[in-house]
Design a protein around this motif. Sequence first.
Motif, PDB file in Angstrom:
ATOM      1  N   GLN A 156      36.743  43.464  40.250  1.00 51.99           N
ATOM      2  CA  GLN A 156      38.004  42.520  40.170  1.00 51.99           C
ATOM      3  C   GLN A 156      39.197  43.129  40.899  1.00 51.99           C
ATOM      4  OE1 GLN A 156      38.571  42.903  35.840  1.00 51.99           O
ATOM      5  NE2 GLN A 156      38.156  45.047  35.772  1.00 51.99           N
ATOM      6  N   ASN A 157      40.052  42.270  40.677  1.00 48.70           N
ATOM      7  CA  ASN A 157      41.448  42.636  41.402  1.00 48.70           C
ATOM      8  C   ASN A 157      41.253  42.833  42.765  1.00 48.70           C
ATOM      9  OD1 ASN A 157      42.763  41.935  38.763  1.00 48.70           O
ATOM     10  ND2 ASN A 157      42.536  43.946  38.080  1.00 48.70           N
ATOM     11  N   ALA A 158      40.982  41.763  43.544  1.00 52.23           N
ATOM     12  CA  ALA A 158      40.756  42.079  45.025  1.00 52.23           C
ATOM     13  C   ALA A 158      41.929  42.302  45.698  1.00 52.23           C
ATOM     14  CB  ALA A 158      40.126  40.709  45.605  1.00 52.23           C
ATOM     15  N   ALA A 159      42.964  41.544  45.306  1.00 50.93           N
ATOM     16  CA  ALA A 159      44.598  41.880  45.990  1.00 50.93           C
ATOM     17  C   ALA A 159      44.936  43.298  45.690  1.00 50.93           C
ATOM     18  CB  ALA A 159      45.312  40.747  45.469  1.00 50.93           C
ATOM     19  N   THR A 160      44.646  43.740  44.526  1.00 49.79           N
ATOM     20  CA  THR A 160      45.305  45.013  44.320  1.00 49.79           C
ATOM     21  C   THR A 160      44.460  45.981  45.204  1.00 49.79           C
ATOM     22  OG1 THR A 160      45.760  44.481  41.981  1.00 49.79           O
ATOM     23  CG2 THR A 160      45.562  46.965  42.607  1.00 49.79           C
ATOM     24  N   PHE A 161      43.316  46.019  45.400  1.00 44.90           N
ATOM     25  CA  PHE A 161      42.354  46.528  46.097  1.00 44.90           C
ATOM     26  C   PHE A 161      42.859  46.515  47.548  1.00 44.90           C
ATOM     27  CE2 PHE A 161      38.839  47.697  49.129  1.00 44.90           C
ATOM     28  CZ  PHE A 161      38.295  48.732  48.569  1.00 44.90           C
ATOM     29  N   ALA A 162      43.062  45.256  48.137  1.00 49.71           N
ATOM     30  CA  ALA A 162      43.740  45.060  49.619  1.00 49.71           C
ATOM     31  C   ALA A 162      44.885  45.685  49.875  1.00 49.71           C
ATOM     32  CB  ALA A 162      43.651  43.970  49.651  1.00 49.71           C
ATOM     33  N   ALA A 163      45.946  45.715  48.718  1.00 51.32           N
ATOM     34  CA  ALA A 163      47.181  46.371  48.813  1.00 51.32           C
ATOM     35  C   ALA A 163      47.184  47.855  48.686  1.00 51.32           C
ATOM     36  CB  ALA A 163      47.920  45.879  47.848  1.00 51.32           C
ATOM     37  N   ASN A 164      46.093  48.593  48.274  1.00 52.03           N
ATOM     38  CA  ASN A 164      45.919  49.838  47.892  1.00 52.03           C
ATOM     39  C   ASN A 164      45.001  50.863  48.800  1.00 52.03           C
ATOM     40  OD1 ASN A 164      48.039  50.549  45.578  1.00 52.03           O
ATOM     41  ND2 ASN A 164      47.359  48.543  45.022  1.00 52.03           N
ATOM     42  N   SER A 180      38.214  45.896  52.680  1.00 50.70           N
ATOM     43  CA  SER A 180      38.630  44.643  51.634  1.00 50.70           C
ATOM     44  C   SER A 180      38.131  43.425  51.819  1.00 50.70           C
ATOM     45  CB  SER A 180      40.271  44.619  51.866  1.00 50.70           C
ATOM     46  OG  SER A 180      40.997  45.694  51.964  1.00 50.70           O
ATOM     47  N   ALA A 181      37.723  42.886  52.683  1.00 58.24           N
ATOM     48  CA  ALA A 181      36.854  41.808  52.945  1.00 58.24           C
ATOM     49  C   ALA A 181      35.537  41.856  51.928  1.00 58.24           C
ATOM     50  CB  ALA A 181      36.734  41.439  54.297  1.00 58.24           C
ATOM     51  N   ARG A 182      34.803  43.016  52.300  1.00 58.36           N
ATOM     52  CA  ARG A 182      33.777  43.187  51.499  1.00 58.36           C
ATOM     53  C   ARG A 182      34.023  43.362  49.947  1.00 58.36           C
ATOM     54  NH1 ARG A 182      28.724  41.078  52.346  1.00 58.36           N
ATOM     55  NH2 ARG A 182      27.223  42.263  51.237  1.00 58.36           N
ATOM     56  N   TYR A 183      34.936  43.845  49.608  1.00 57.85           N
ATOM     57  CA  TYR A 183      35.186  44.109  48.331  1.00 57.85           C
ATOM     58  C   TYR A 183      35.617  42.619  47.658  1.00 57.85           C
ATOM     59  CZ  TYR A 183      37.714  45.766  43.852  1.00 57.85           C
ATOM     60  OH  TYR A 183      38.039  46.121  42.627  1.00 57.85           O
ATOM     61  N   ASN A 184      36.312  41.675  48.252  1.00 58.78           N
ATOM     62  CA  ASN A 184      36.653  40.512  47.903  1.00 58.78           C
ATOM     63  C   ASN A 184      35.344  39.797  47.701  1.00 58.78           C
ATOM     64  OD1 ASN A 184      38.430  38.404  47.493  1.00 58.78           O
ATOM     65  ND2 ASN A 184      37.285  37.340  49.029  1.00 58.78           N
ATOM     66  N   TRP A 185      34.224  40.106  48.470  1.00 59.51           N
ATOM     67  CA  TRP A 185      33.070  39.430  48.322  1.00 59.51           C
ATOM     68  C   TRP A 185      32.307  39.754  46.865  1.00 59.51           C
ATOM     69  CZ3 TRP A 185      28.091  41.195  47.679  1.00 59.51           C
ATOM     70  CH2 TRP A 185      26.957  40.291  47.981  1.00 59.51           C
ATOM     71  N   GLN A 186      32.414  41.289  46.647  1.00 61.72           N
ATOM     72  CA  GLN A 186      31.962  41.915  45.445  1.00 61.72           C
ATOM     73  C   GLN A 186      32.396  41.348  44.187  1.00 61.72           C
ATOM     74  OE1 GLN A 186      32.268  46.228  45.999  1.00 61.72           O
ATOM     75  NE2 GLN A 186      30.628  46.275  47.506  1.00 61.72           N
ATOM     76  N   CYS A 187      33.829  41.027  44.359  1.00 63.43           N
ATOM     77  CA  CYS A 187      34.526  40.402  43.595  1.00 63.43           C
ATOM     78  C   CYS A 187      33.896  39.176  43.174  1.00 63.43           C
ATOM     79  CB  CYS A 187      36.019  40.086  43.579  1.00 63.43           C
ATOM     80  SG  CYS A 187      36.938  41.770  43.401  1.00 63.43           S
ATOM     81  N   PRO A 193      40.364  51.927  46.041  1.00 65.97           N
ATOM     82  CA  PRO A 193      40.764  51.872  44.656  1.00 65.97           C
ATOM     83  C   PRO A 193      39.751  50.855  44.022  1.00 65.97           C
ATOM     84  CG  PRO A 193      42.259  50.674  46.033  1.00 65.97           C
ATOM     85  CD  PRO A 193      41.098  51.242  46.918  1.00 65.97           C
ATOM     86  N   TYR A 194      38.394  51.258  43.371  1.00 67.03           N
ATOM     87  CA  TYR A 194      37.754  50.049  42.991  1.00 67.03           C
ATOM     88  C   TYR A 194      38.154  49.888  41.430  1.00 67.03           C
ATOM     89  CZ  TYR A 194      33.552  49.192  45.919  1.00 67.03           C
ATOM     90  OH  TYR A 194      32.720  48.518  46.864  1.00 67.03           O
ATOM     91  N   ASP A 195      38.036  48.694  41.149  1.00 60.98           N
ATOM     92  CA  ASP A 195      38.311  48.159  39.830  1.00 60.98           C
ATOM     93  C   ASP A 195      37.147  47.346  39.460  1.00 60.98           C
ATOM     94  OD1 ASP A 195      39.093  47.398  37.268  1.00 60.98           O
ATOM     95  OD2 ASP A 195      40.834  46.441  38.012  1.00 60.98           O
ATOM     96  N   PHE A 196      36.064  48.042  38.680  1.00 61.45           N
ATOM     97  CA  PHE A 196      34.737  47.466  38.180  1.00 61.45           C
ATOM     98  C   PHE A 196      34.939  46.462  37.446  1.00 61.45           C
ATOM     99  CE2 PHE A 196      33.260  51.752  39.853  1.00 61.45           C
ATOM    100  CZ  PHE A 196      32.638  51.484  41.034  1.00 61.45           C
ATOM    101  N   ALA A 197      34.055  45.428  37.313  1.00 67.17           N
ATOM    102  CA  ALA A 197      34.393  44.497  36.061  1.00 67.17           C
ATOM    103  C   ALA A 197      33.998  45.158  34.848  1.00 67.17           C
ATOM    104  CB  ALA A 197      33.070  43.515  36.400  1.00 67.17           C
ATOM    105  N   ASN A 198      34.653  44.648  33.829  1.00 65.03           N
ATOM    106  CA  ASN A 198      34.375  45.084  32.543  1.00 65.03           C
ATOM    107  C   ASN A 198      33.376  44.146  31.864  1.00 65.03           C
ATOM    108  OD1 ASN A 198      36.315  47.036  32.450  1.00 65.03           O
ATOM    109  ND2 ASN A 198      37.921  45.636  32.394  1.00 65.03           N
TER     110      ASN A 198
END
Length: 495
Positions: free
Chosen positions: A452-460, A439-446, A476-481
């Motif tokens: 995008q949506n780091a909080a949703t990733f961390a929650a799921n 989650s921490a690394r995903y937040n950095w990728q955001c 649960p990746y949500d790639f940028a559009n």
Amino acid sequence: MSGSITVPGYPTNNRVPGFYFALDNSRANTASYGRRVLIIAQTTTGAALAGTARLSAGVTDAQGLYGVGSQAATMVAQYFALDPMGEVWVLPLADDAASVAAKGSFTITGPATASGTLCLYVGDLLVPTLVTAGDTAATIAENIVTAAASVTGLYATLAVDATTAGQVNVTALNKGLCGNDIPLGINLLGTAGGQSTPSGVAVAIAAMSGGTQNPTTLATALATLGDRVYDLLIHPYTDAASLTSFKTLFNNTDGRWAPMNQLYGHGITAFRGTYGDATTFGLTQNDPHTTVMPTSDSPSPPMVWAAQVGAQVAASIRTNPAIPITGVALTVMPPTDAGRFTLDQRNSLLHDGMSTFTVDDSGTVNIERLVTTYQENAEGVPDDSYLDIETLMTAMICLQDMRIYLASQFGGCILVADGTKIPAVAKATTAQLIGKACSARYNWQCSQFWAQNAATFAANIQAQNQGGGVVALLMPYDFANQLWVIAGNCQFVKS
């Protein structure tokens, strides 16, 4: 004690006084995979090099190794012209033993009644020939061959026909189907560009045709690539056998995108043909890891388009993989006015697995949108999940980054049950802690705008200790559009 500190390499039984320090890089790794591309194309020389990938030292190196005008040398030159900072490797292929070279011709009639310059084209390369008043067809033909010898990088050889006066035979340097896509032309720039046929002279063109059999060694050569990571594999092939080889290479189950390989990569090629040809071709394709640019009747051969599109994609990836690759200029020659796809046609192509380009008023060709050929899932249902090349490029870089990060943080760790109290200095972890690190690394990728949506990733995110030292992650990746359209309603009033 909350835990003991271990100094790597320091023996605990040491009694010799002193100050001993170890260097530990486990928290300092900020590296990423090297961004490199692979050009796969045929060679006219150096057959001993065929089938083995090697780093390219530049255009001159490629010409010396693979032959001036060969597919391989041409594509290297076209690539470096747009991305001189790229790391380029080449996988050269020999012409197939059963292949035939494509052939065409220019047939001249005369004599010339005025002096001038005859502007013939082999692909997008000009062969300018001086014509003097009184020159016969045979003389002009001989002068064309002489002029062609001074054109560097010509994709074909030219020779005077032994039986037909005034005929110049054109034979593709490389054998195979790709030679059929080398256009022959005359006065492509028109009178506005200072090109016109000298008075008294006429030219009949027989298009290139008869080329057969692309290299059957392709699949074998691709199998020797090993575990070197290539972001893009750029090639000139659109025949079914070759594209199947690439589809097999990339596939998500046991190919380069499989979790046991994690080598990734994406194929880029180009297709010459009319709108109808391109649509028909696109509907037969369905690969999330291949992008095809239709070139219509552009004088530039598809191998030139493929190399240039690949160069622009590679440069964009290095900046940010999520940036939409649109409005990016190529230096290929544009199609004729009649050959330029209309908005409706381009929209249709984008629904049929084919990418699109536009041509501005200056005649510059610009990439409009790059899509993959993926159109349906395994159930035969329309599927746009892998529509844009940017999605695949972003996924590749995100997964590579996450892998490096987790390996740096947790390599060599003891795995214990969730909830176990672990001292800060202990070389141990839990599945739960690994999930939090993700989650921490995903937040950095955001923060890099890859996702995008780091909080949703961390929650799921789910991280499960499955026993036997295995932690399974559901990320649960949500790639940028990419911003493609702004549509507005101009609601006006009169007062």
